[in-house]
Motif scaffolding. Structure first.
Motif, mmCIF file in Angstrom:
data_model
loop_
_atom_site.group_PDB
_atom_site.id
_atom_site.type_symbol
_atom_site.label_atom_id
_atom_site.label_comp_id
_atom_site.label_asym_id
_atom_site.label_seq_id
_atom_site.Cartn_x
_atom_site.Cartn_y
_atom_site.Cartn_z
ATOM 1 N N UNK A 31 39.071 118.800 -23.605
ATOM 2 C CA UNK A 31 38.059 119.372 -22.728
ATOM 3 C C UNK A 31 36.892 119.980 -23.475
ATOM 4 N N UNK A 32 37.095 120.240 -24.774
ATOM 5 C CA UNK A 32 36.029 120.869 -25.552
ATOM 6 C C UNK A 32 35.102 119.849 -26.201
ATOM 7 N N UNK A 33 35.407 118.555 -26.023
ATOM 8 C CA UNK A 33 34.627 117.532 -26.715
ATOM 9 C C UNK A 33 33.147 117.600 -26.409
ATOM 10 N N UNK A 34 32.835 117.871 -25.142
ATOM 11 C CA UNK A 34 31.426 117.944 -24.764
ATOM 12 C C UNK A 34 31.034 119.365 -24.387
ATOM 13 N N UNK A 35 31.814 120.305 -24.865
ATOM 14 C CA UNK A 35 31.552 121.699 -24.513
ATOM 15 C C UNK A 35 30.306 122.205 -25.222
#
Lengths: 213, 156
Positions: A31-35
């Motif tokens: 979930x943090x890949x495009x954070x």
């Protein structure tokens, strides 16, 4: 049984010693890949008054999602009463008070009297920005310690406490600095500004000798 | 460019940028995040790992330079769930608080004890000069290193 001198083995250490702790940069959830990423901006000036922060230029940059200042935080707990409005009664413990979000002038350990210093040039540019020139104290700089309890409670607060955990009001800073001043007291030195870098000790000795001539 | 490293006994081949640092290879390609980036300027030692058994600061080594070599990180020290004597000594002697400098400290001490299995306190302090800790004042780190030296027969 006394807790003094009793070694209590910590339960969180095996993880820290085998796979390491999980710090923000270690997070690997998909979930943090495009954070969005947060960057903290520090003041470019030393000792300046903030009259306002204009974030419009930063906000116009591509990819900038938001610029937050302390003005955007409206749910802060109240600050502890300042000395000006303090009536002298002991401050109640555990009140709903907020620490300042960003620490100011509070990291003061044995490193401070000897080495650590934020230096600025005449235009306010910081000169000691990395761990190389900010001289954090390293293992060979310190002796082996011996723990000795010396209890003389103060009557200025309900706990009788003088040192408070890792806050700035601990004993090591004055103890180290007094030792340095004492070591050159026979040369007439009565005061050295902290931190007692070799250059400052040298200057203090020279000043004392000039004054005695 | 193509690099081939053996990390904690495991072969890893990857196509990486020429400029990739070893620490970023370990964290982002090998997915081993125990090794921390503390300063990026070779000052703090948090990123210390073993390269062919010798301690190096992995923020100052290119992944390409480490190609063809063996790397050991903190994750590779324990075997079969048993902590390495240096790890155990850190636990027993309270050699850590927040844990951020710990991976580098442990690797530096493993390397130090390989070179000098029975160091004096002064030799430990000098040997750890390149590793900074902001919590402990070093007292218990030095104590852990000396305790480990007592228990380590042939450091590995």
């Amino acid at each position: 049984m006394s807790i003094m001198g009793t070694r209590v083995i910590r339960t969180e250490d095996p993880r820290l010693l085998t796979v390491g702790g999980v710090y923000v940069d270690d997070l690997r959830t998909p979930g943090l890949n495009r954070a969005a990423r947060v960057t903290f901006v520090r003041s470019p000036l030393a000792h300046a008054r903030i009259t306002g922060i204009d974030a419009s230029e930063a906000l116009s940059e591509p990819g900038v999602v938001a610029v937050l200042t302390v003005a955007d935080m409206d749910d802060l707990a109240p600050s502890p009463p300042s000395s000006g409005e303090w009536d002298g009664s002991p401050a109640p413990l555990g009140g709903p008070w907020a620490e300042p979000l960003l620490a100011v002038d509070t990291v003061r350990f044995v490193g401070e009297p000897l080495l650590e210093e934020m230096l600025y040039d005449v235009e306010g540019n910081p000169l000691t920005c990395t761990l190389a020139d900010y001289a954090v104290i390293s293992p060979p700089d310190l002796p082996s310690f011996e723990l000795v309890a010396s209890e003389t409670p103060t009557d200025l607060n309900p706990l009788g406490a003088k040192g408070i955990g890792e806050a700035g009001s601990i004993g090591s800073t004055p103890a180290v600095h007094n030792a340095v001043v004492d070591a050159v007291a026979h040369l007439g030195v009565r005061h050295i500004d902290m931190p007692a870098t070799p250059q400052r000790v040298w200057a203090a000795i020279n000043k004392a000798q000039k004054e005695s001539e | 460019m193509k690099v081939h490293l053996t990390v904690n006994g495991k072969d890893i081949t990857a196509d990486v940028e020429d400029r990739m640092l070893l620490v970023h290879f370990l964290r982002d390609v090998a997915d081993l995040t125990a090794t921390n980036v503390g300063c990026d300027t070779t000052s703090c030692g948090a990123c210390t790992v073993l390269l062919d058994g010798e301690s190096v600061k992995s923020c100052t080594v290119l992944a390409a330079q480490a190609s063809g070599h063996e790397i050991t990180t903190l994750e590779g020290l324990a075997s079969d769930g048993t902590m390495h004597p240096v790890q155990r000594a850190f636990h027993e002697q309270h050699g850590l608080q927040c844990g951020f400098c710990t991976p580098g400290m442990v690797m530096a001490i493993v390397s130090l004890l390989r070179e000098n299995p029975h160091p004096t306190e002064e030799q430990v302090r000098t040997g750890l000069e390149g590793n900074l800790c902001r919590c402990t004042g070093y007292h218990n780190i030095v104590r852990a290193a000396l305790a480990a030296a007592e228990t380590v027969e042939v450091p590995s």
